[in-house]
Structure formats: C-alpha cells, structure tokens
Design an enzyme around this catalytic site. Structure first.
Site, short mmCIF file in Angstrom:
data_model
loop_
_atom_site.label_atom_id
_atom_site.label_comp_id
_atom_site.label_asym_id
_atom_site.label_seq_id
_atom_site.Cartn_x
_atom_site.Cartn_y
_atom_site.Cartn_z
N ALA A 62 37.92 56.27 121.86
CA ALA A 62 39.31 56.20 122.33
C ALA A 62 39.93 54.92 121.80
O ALA A 62 39.22 53.95 121.52
CB ALA A 62 39.32 56.20 123.85
N GLY A 101 34.53 58.32 122.66
CA GLY A 101 35.34 59.53 122.61
C GLY A 101 35.16 60.31 121.32
O GLY A 101 35.34 61.53 121.30
N GLU A 104 32.32 62.37 121.94
CA GLU A 104 32.69 63.37 122.96
C GLU A 104 33.50 64.52 122.34
O GLU A 104 33.33 65.67 122.73
CB GLU A 104 33.48 62.69 124.09
CG GLU A 104 32.56 61.80 124.92
CD GLU A 104 33.30 60.99 125.96
OE1 GLU A 104 34.18 60.20 125.56
OE2 GLU A 104 33.01 61.14 127.15
N GLU A 124 30.58 53.05 125.68
CA GLU A 124 31.60 52.70 126.68
C GLU A 124 31.11 51.65 127.67
O GLU A 124 31.88 50.80 128.12
CB GLU A 124 32.02 53.96 127.46
CG GLU A 124 32.92 54.92 126.68
CD GLU A 124 32.16 55.95 125.87
OE1 GLU A 124 30.95 55.75 125.59
OE2 GLU A 124 32.77 56.97 125.50
N1 3HC Z 1 40.09 51.23 119.54
C1 3HC Z 1 40.99 50.42 118.96
N2 3HC Z 1 40.69 49.59 117.94
C2 3HC Z 1 39.42 49.59 117.51
C3 3HC Z 1 38.43 50.40 118.07
C4 3HC Z 1 38.80 51.25 119.14
N3 3HC Z 1 37.95 52.08 119.72
N4 3HC Z 1 37.26 50.16 117.44
C5 3HC Z 1 37.52 49.23 116.50
N5 3HC Z 1 38.81 48.88 116.54
C6 3HC Z 1 39.51 47.94 115.66
C7 3HC Z 1 39.00 46.51 115.83
O1 3HC Z 1 39.66 45.85 116.89
C8 3HC Z 1 39.32 45.91 114.48
O2 3HC Z 1 40.70 45.62 114.48
P1 3HC Z 1 41.24 44.35 113.64
O3 3HC Z 1 40.88 44.60 112.21
O4 3HC Z 1 42.70 44.35 113.93
O5 3HC Z 1 40.53 43.15 114.20
C9 3HC Z 1 39.11 47.09 113.52
O6 3HC Z 1 39.18 48.27 114.33
C10 3HC Z 1 37.77 47.08 112.82
O7 3HC Z 1 36.75 46.91 113.80
P2 3HC Z 1 35.49 45.94 113.54
O8 3HC Z 1 35.97 44.62 113.05
O9 3HC Z 1 34.69 45.96 114.78
O10 3HC Z 1 34.78 46.69 112.35
P3 3HC Z 1 33.23 46.95 112.13
O11 3HC Z 1 33.12 47.72 110.89
O12 3HC Z 1 32.47 45.68 112.26
O13 3HC Z 1 32.78 47.90 113.36
C11 3HC Z 1 32.88 49.76 114.89
C12 3HC Z 1 33.32 49.17 113.52
C13 3HC Z 1 31.36 49.95 114.90
C14 3HC Z 1 33.59 51.06 115.06
C15 3HC Z 1 33.27 48.74 115.99
O14 3HC Z 1 34.63 48.40 115.83
C16 3HC Z 1 33.11 49.28 117.39
O15 3HC Z 1 32.03 49.23 117.92
N6 3HC Z 1 34.21 49.76 118.00
C17 3HC Z 1 34.23 50.15 119.40
C18 3HC Z 1 33.54 51.46 119.64
C19 3HC Z 1 33.65 51.81 121.09
O16 3HC Z 1 33.38 51.04 121.97
N7 3HC Z 1 34.07 53.06 121.34
C20 3HC Z 1 34.26 53.53 122.69
C21 3HC Z 1 35.70 53.34 123.07
S1 3HC Z 1 36.01 53.76 124.74
C22 3HC Z 1 36.05 55.44 124.77
O17 3HC Z 1 35.86 56.08 123.77
C23 3HC Z 1 36.37 56.05 126.10
C24 3HC Z 1 36.15 57.50 126.13
O18 3HC Z 1 34.85 57.80 126.61
C25 3HC Z 1 37.16 58.20 127.02
#
Ligand code: 3HC
Length: 678
Positions: A62, A101, A104, A124
């Site tokens: 998400a 997500g 998911e 998450e």
């Molecule tokens: N939402 C919004 N922005 C995100 C994002 C997300 N889920 N994931 C990454 N970004 C953004 C980062 O903030 C960064 O932005 P910036 O360049 O402006 O600083 C850019 O994307 C690149 O991210 P990274 O610098 O972290 O790049 P990497 O290549 O090192 O890593 C990644 C990529 C493995 C995808 C890492 O960003 C990550 O782990 N992201 C989060 C994943 C996550 O936690 N997903 C779950 C979200 S909650 C959810 O899904 C709820 C659902 O169950 C309802």
C-alpha cells in the site's frame, strides 16, 4: 492518468501497473486494477488476465504516504475481492518484490508465478501494522498457520524458491517473463478457477497461539503489532473467511490509528530521508571504493573489517606490531568460526570471506587502497600521527576516514595535505552488526567525499546519518546528557536498578547502568579524564569513577554497578552504600525518586540536547536524530526516536519541564532552543 494500462494479447488481458519507483498501491493503482478487471471480464477477446508491473518490481505494498489521509474508495481489500471474484482466471506475475498489499493482490489472484529473483513478504508488522487486505486470512489458508505466522510476524520476505515450496506461488519461471506469463495463462484458461480459501486452516497445536504470543512478547518487547498479527491469524482458524476478513479490518484500523504505527512509519521515511543531503545533488560524483584498509585491529577495527568482508570487499588490517596484528586477525577468524558454529554461515562462505583479508604492519602496503578507516586509540595525538603517515602512503584519491566517536574531525584533517578527502565514519560496536553509521562532515570535506561515504553506507547495508563536527557528534553528545541525568538522579536518591527498571519499562532494551557495565565503565572513565570541567558535570560521574578505581569495571571484572555471579547481575548493597556516602559528601539529602521522574529527566535530557544540536545545524533534521537513536542506542522504534516522541508527547509540555529544570538546577545544561519553541 491511470497508473494501470490495459492491453490484450493472445486472448490474455494484461493489466500493467506503472507507478514508479516501487509500484506502491496508491488510489490510482487500486482504481486502475478494479476497472481493469471489470473491463477484462466484459471483453470477449479475453480468456485470462495477467496482473504484472512495469519497472524494477511488482507492487511493494500500500502507498504508505496515503496513511493518515482520508481513505479513498476502492479500498484495497475490496480490490482483492473483486480480483478473486472474477470469472476468468487471474494470474499475478511477480518480479522484484511483492510486499504487503502487493502480495495481498497476488493472493487475490487465482494463480501466482514469479521469476527466480523475486521476493515475497508481508512486512506490515515493521510499520506497526498487520496485513490489512486479506493477508492474514488468505495466507494461513494457503500455506498453513505455522508458515503464515512466521511470514506475518517476522515481516521478512522469502525468496521465490521457498515460496514455491510453501505453496505461496504456483510456479517459478525462467527467461522472458511476459512469454512465460502468456504460456501459463494459456495453460489455465480452460481450467476451473481454484478456490483455496474455502476451508479453515488446521491449528498446529492447542497451545500454538498462546505459545507464539508469549514468544513474541519477549522477542518484540513493547511492540503491539506482532500481537495483533497473531490475533488476526487466529481469527483465520476460528472464523469463516468473511468474518475473519471483518476481524482483520478491525485490527488493521486499530493498528493504523495507533501511535506506534505512526512512529514506525515515521522511522521508515526518516531512514530514507537521512541519506539525502541538501547540497549534495544526485549528479555529484563519487569515488569507486573497491578496497579498504583499517588502522587498528582491536574490537572496533575487527568489527569494521567484518562489515566490509561480509559484502565481499578486500580489507587490509593494519597494526603496529606482528603480535597486535595476529590478535586482530584472530578476532576476525574467531567471529567467523562462531558464525559457522551457530549455523549462520557455511565453511565455504567463511573461507571466501577470510581470503579477502590481509594483514600488514607497514603503511607502504596501503598505497593502492580506495579508503582507509582509522580505528585506533581515542587520542588526538595518536590520530594526527596516523593521518600524517597515511598522507605519505596512500594515493591521491584515497578517502581518509576516522572512526573517532568524540574527537574533532577538523583538527585531524589538518594533518594531511588534502583535507577534502577526510571524513568521519563513526561505526557502532559491534560494527558488523549495528546498523548505524554516523557520517561526520568536516569543514573541508568535499561533496564528492561525502557522496562517496553516502553511497558506501548503502553498499554495506548501514543506515547512515550525516553529522556536523561537535564533541561526540549527534549520538554521543546526546548520550552524555542522558548519562549525566542518570548520575545526578543516583546522587539525589535513585539506585542503578531503579533507573534501569524505569527505562526498560519505557522501552529501552537495557537500562543505562546495565549498558555501562556491559560496555565497561573504564571506557567512559578514560574519555572523562581528557575532558575539561565545562564539558561535563563531574559530580554526576563520581560513582562511575570510584567504581573503576576499585576495579569494578563492569561485567568483565565480575562487578560494576551490579554484582555479576551470572550474566544477569544483581543489585549491590556496596554500591548503594557508596551512593549514600557520595550524596553525604556532596551535602545532598537523599530522597525517593519516582519512576516518572527518572523517565522524564533522562528522556528530556536527550530531547534538550537533540534540539540544541538541531539549532546549531549539527543535524539537518529532527528525524536524523531519531534515526541515530533508534539504530545506535536502542531507543524504542515504536516511540519513533526522542524527537518524534517529543513532537507526539507535546513540545510545549517538554519545554515547560525544561524551564522547570533550568529554574531548579540552573541553565548550564537545561536550555530551551528554537526547535522546542516552534
Ligand atoms: N509506499 C510509499 N512509498 C514507498 C513505499 C510504499 N509502500 N515503499 C517504498 N517507497 C518509496 C520510498 O519512500 C522511497 O522514496 P524516496 O525515493 O522518495 O525516498 C522509494 O520508494 C524507494 O524506496 P527505497 O529507498 O526503500 O528503495 P529500495 O530499493 O532500497 O527498497 C523496497 C525498495 C524493498 C520496496 C522498500 O522500499 C520497502 O521495503 N518498502 C516498504 C514495503 C512495505 O512495508 N510494504 C507494506 C506497506 S503497508 C501495506 O501494504 C498495508 C496493506 O497490508 C493494507
């Protein structure tokens, strides 16, 4: 413009998500996917549907930036239901990462295929959340309760081959992904659509959920989300699918609205922000770092060496004598041997890493390295001599870094002919484990040198923060203020164990006195000897110093603040008597100190000095300070670091308390700086 493109090829509809950089599922992705499925269902040319992504990965979850804003329909769980309810087979085709997500959505699809490099996970929990779009209900039904619990509560992604073994995906494909997607789509287009989520999953044992709750409350102490994850998985095994989904939603919303999740999301962005430096634009060049030399092979030097060897980088460990060098190499070898013994590393990996390590006692051997990190004794004279030697020995483009934790990087840089190449790289012990790297920018450090350090930090998997030059930089300067309040609270009436208990209850993994015993009380002792009176509050450290002088240096001597018959340690009656004597000598009448006062004064001391650091421009942003404290000093991540805590708790409340301390104790340390007034 929609973030999802619709196209049809060979009876197959392709829904291509294109939302760089990581295809986060923002509103336009949700809407685009829902519309795409509806369109494909109506499209008579289409017999099957592929959901895939442009760019470097599948959907990374998400869009976290949308959290905290008013939610917009369609919600993610509804999009997943819409995909699942489609009467044509839907295949998720995964490359890169499928996280949160993103996974998911893939679970809502009827089939999942992935390329070999793909990683799948439900991270998450790291954001103080639970999977909130069916992840806690579909995953246990697909791969079993135990494996699902592991995936959901650890937050760690798994590789495609493991996902296949668990049954999370249907195939791992090689070669061109689009071709493989079409082949798979054609193979299932006439088949009946699978319905794997109809059955409740079996419970591994009667006590499984209770046992896991207990385990997680120890492993993830203080965190609420892991417990919510377990509650949601339990719901999958006791409720119908639809009721389980309702329960998941309730738990997700509870978590999303919690202060813990706000703090953990703050940390997620803070850690990505901290490597961005205003005057170092993206196009700044960086020197290639292919080899490293480390001066000093003590605990710190050896740890730094391992951090580089682990990333496959050749390391020269430089010492002053053959004997010291042998001891240093032995430290590295022993560390790897332990890792092999614990099953964390194979013999072959150990050998390949050690093959990259060389020892030397001659500066002449460093003529070709790209980076030198000095990790010698913490004395200015020694450091200056080393840098002067390095100046003669290394090539012109070599970056010269010092691992000093307190000393003036500008003064060290004066010993070389090219101070532009000098920088501080302050690792935290054990350097191969601790995530934090303070990158100390001297007044002469060039932006190319700084950019090289920023790039290197990512390469070796550290979380970096840039600090200006001041005594102790960001972390240790603040830590000194924290320790001072600990010392003052002790002479006013608190005991070390009372302080430790109050702060571990607050969320610190260990109390400050237990930490000091573990690190060795003598470390601070030697630093204090070199300080002038205006640099610290001597009376706060009287007990520390007397303990060292009695050879009670902490765990390593069997006694410090605590007596150590075992590693746990127990309160010492002798230390309590010493404290009474010190209070008497200082003319202080001991009093009962409450737990609340202990927490307030010590944490306020961190915030007070943090805000001073900000006002002076030593740290660029308050969130950088949070990154330092959560990654280097065990500050509870679920509180989001001291500065986030201050903002959340109310800066005005903290400011009023600081004004109160200033009135009571004087304004030598307690001053309200601009950040707190804001
Ligand atoms: N939402 C919004 N922005 C995100 C994002 C997300 N889920 N994931 C990454 N970004 C953004 C980062 O903030 C960064 O932005 P910036 O360049 O402006 O600083 C850019 O994307 C690149 O991210 P990274 O610098 O972290 O790049 P990497 O290549 O090192 O890593 C990644 C990529 C493995 C995808 C890492 O960003 C990550 O782990 N992201 C989060 C994943 C996550 O936690 N997903 C779950 C979200 S909650 C959810 O899904 C709820 C659902 O169950 C309802």
């Amino acid at each position: 413009m929609s973030a999802v493109h619709y196209s049809v090829e060979q009876f197959t509809a392709f829904l291509t998500v294109d939302n760089p950089p990581v295809n986060a599922i923002s509103h336009s992705v949700r809407q685009g996917l829902a519309d795409g499925i509806t369109a494909a269902q109506k499209d008579e040319r289409v017999k099957s549907i592929v959901i895939h992504c442009a760019g470097r990965s599948f959907m990374a979850g998400a869009d976290i930036k949308e959290f905290g804003k008013p939610p917009q329909e369609p919600h993610l769980p509804d999009v997943c239901h819409h995909i699942e309810a489609c009467n044509k087979p839907v295949i998720a085709v995964i490359h890169g990462v499928a996280l949160g997500g993103g996974l998911e959505i893939a679970l809502g699809a009827h089939y999942r295929i992935a390329d070999e490099s793909a990683q799948l996970g439900l991270p998450e929990v790291n954001l103080g959340l639970i999977p909130g779009a069916g992840g806690t209900q579909r995953t246990p039904r697909l791969i079993g309760v135990e494996a699902a619990t592991d995936l959901i509560t650890s937050g760690k992604p798994i590789r495609a081959d493991k996902a296949l073994t668990l049954g999370l995906i249907d195939a791992v494909v090689e070669g061109a992904l689009k071709k493989a997607a079409l082949k798979f789509a054609h193979s299932v287009q006439e088949k009946e659509i699978p319905k794997p989520y109809a059955q409740k999953p079996a419970i591994p044992s009667e006590t499984f959920f209770e046992d896991t709750r207990r385990l997680l409350s120890k492993r993830k102490k203080g965190f609420e989300a892991p417990q919510a994850c377990i509650n949601a998985v339990e719901a999958a095994s006791t409720l119908s699918f639809m009721d389980g989904m309702k329960r998941e939603r309730e738990l997700f919303i509870e978590c999303r609205n919690s202060s813990q999740s706000a703090a953990q999301r703050h940390m997620f962005f803070a850690e990505r922000e901290s490597l961005k430096v205003e005057d170092v634009p993206r196009e700044t060049s960086a020197y290639p770092i292919k080899s490293v030399a480390i001066i000093g092979a003590g605990t710190m030097g050896a740890g730094i060496a391992i951090a580089f060897l682990d990333k496959g980088m050749p390391v020269i460990l430089k010492e002053v004598s053959e004997e010291a060098l042998k001891a240093g190499i032995n430290r590295v070898e022993m560390n790897y041997a332990q890792q092999v013994k614990k099953g964390r590393l194979s013999e072959a990996m150990k050998d390949s890493r050690l093959a990259l390590l060389k020892g030397s006692i001659d500066y002449g051997d460093l003529s070709d390295v790209d980076l030198v990190i000095e990790a010698a004794f913490e004395k200015m004279d020694i450091k200056k001599l080393i840098f002067a030697e390095l100046d003669k020995a290394v090539k012109k483009t070599c970056i010269l870094a010092t691992n000093t934790s307190y000393l003036d990087v500008n003064e060290i840089a004066e010993s070389v002919s090219n101070p532009k190449n000098v920088i501080g790289l302050h690792f935290f012990s054990p350097a191969n484990i601790m995530k934090l790297l303070e990158i100390v920018r001297g007044k002469a450090t060039s932006i190319e040198t700084l950019n090289t350090a920023l790039q290197l930090c990512k390469k070796i998997g550290k979380v970096g923060v840039v600090s200006g030059v001041c005594f102790g930089f960001i972390g240790n300067r603040m830590f000194q203020h924290y320790q001072r309040e600990v010392g003052l609270l002790m002479i006013e009436g608190a005991t070390p164990w009372q302080i430790d208990q109050a702060l571990t209850k607050y969320g610190m993994p260990m109390g400050p006195c237990a930490v000091a015993d573990l690190a060795g009380l003598d470390i601070g002792y030697f630093t204090r000897q070199s300080l002038s009176d205006d640099q610290y509050e001597a009376k706060a450290f009287l007990l520390h110093d007397r303990l060292v002088e009695m050879d009670r240096k902490g765990q390593k001597t069997g006694a410090g603040f605590y007596d150590y018959a075992d590693r746990q340690g127990s309160p010492s009656a002798m230390v309590e008597n010493m404290l009474s004597e010190i209070s008497q000598e200082l003319g202080i009448e001991r009093r009962a100190v409450s737990e609340a006062e202990i927490v307030e004064r010590t944490i306020d001391a961190l915030i007070c000095s943090g805000s001073e650091i900000l006002s002076e421009g030593i740290a660029a942003r308050s969130s950088d300070i949070d990154v330092v404290y959560c990654n280097g000093y065990g500050f509870p991540r679920w509180r989001g670091g001291p500065m986030h805590y201050a903002t959340h708790h109310g800066k005005a409340i903290i400011r009023a308390r600081i004004e109160g301390y200033a009135e009571k104790f004087g304004n030598r340390w307690w001053r309200v700086s601009d950040w707190l007034k804001d």
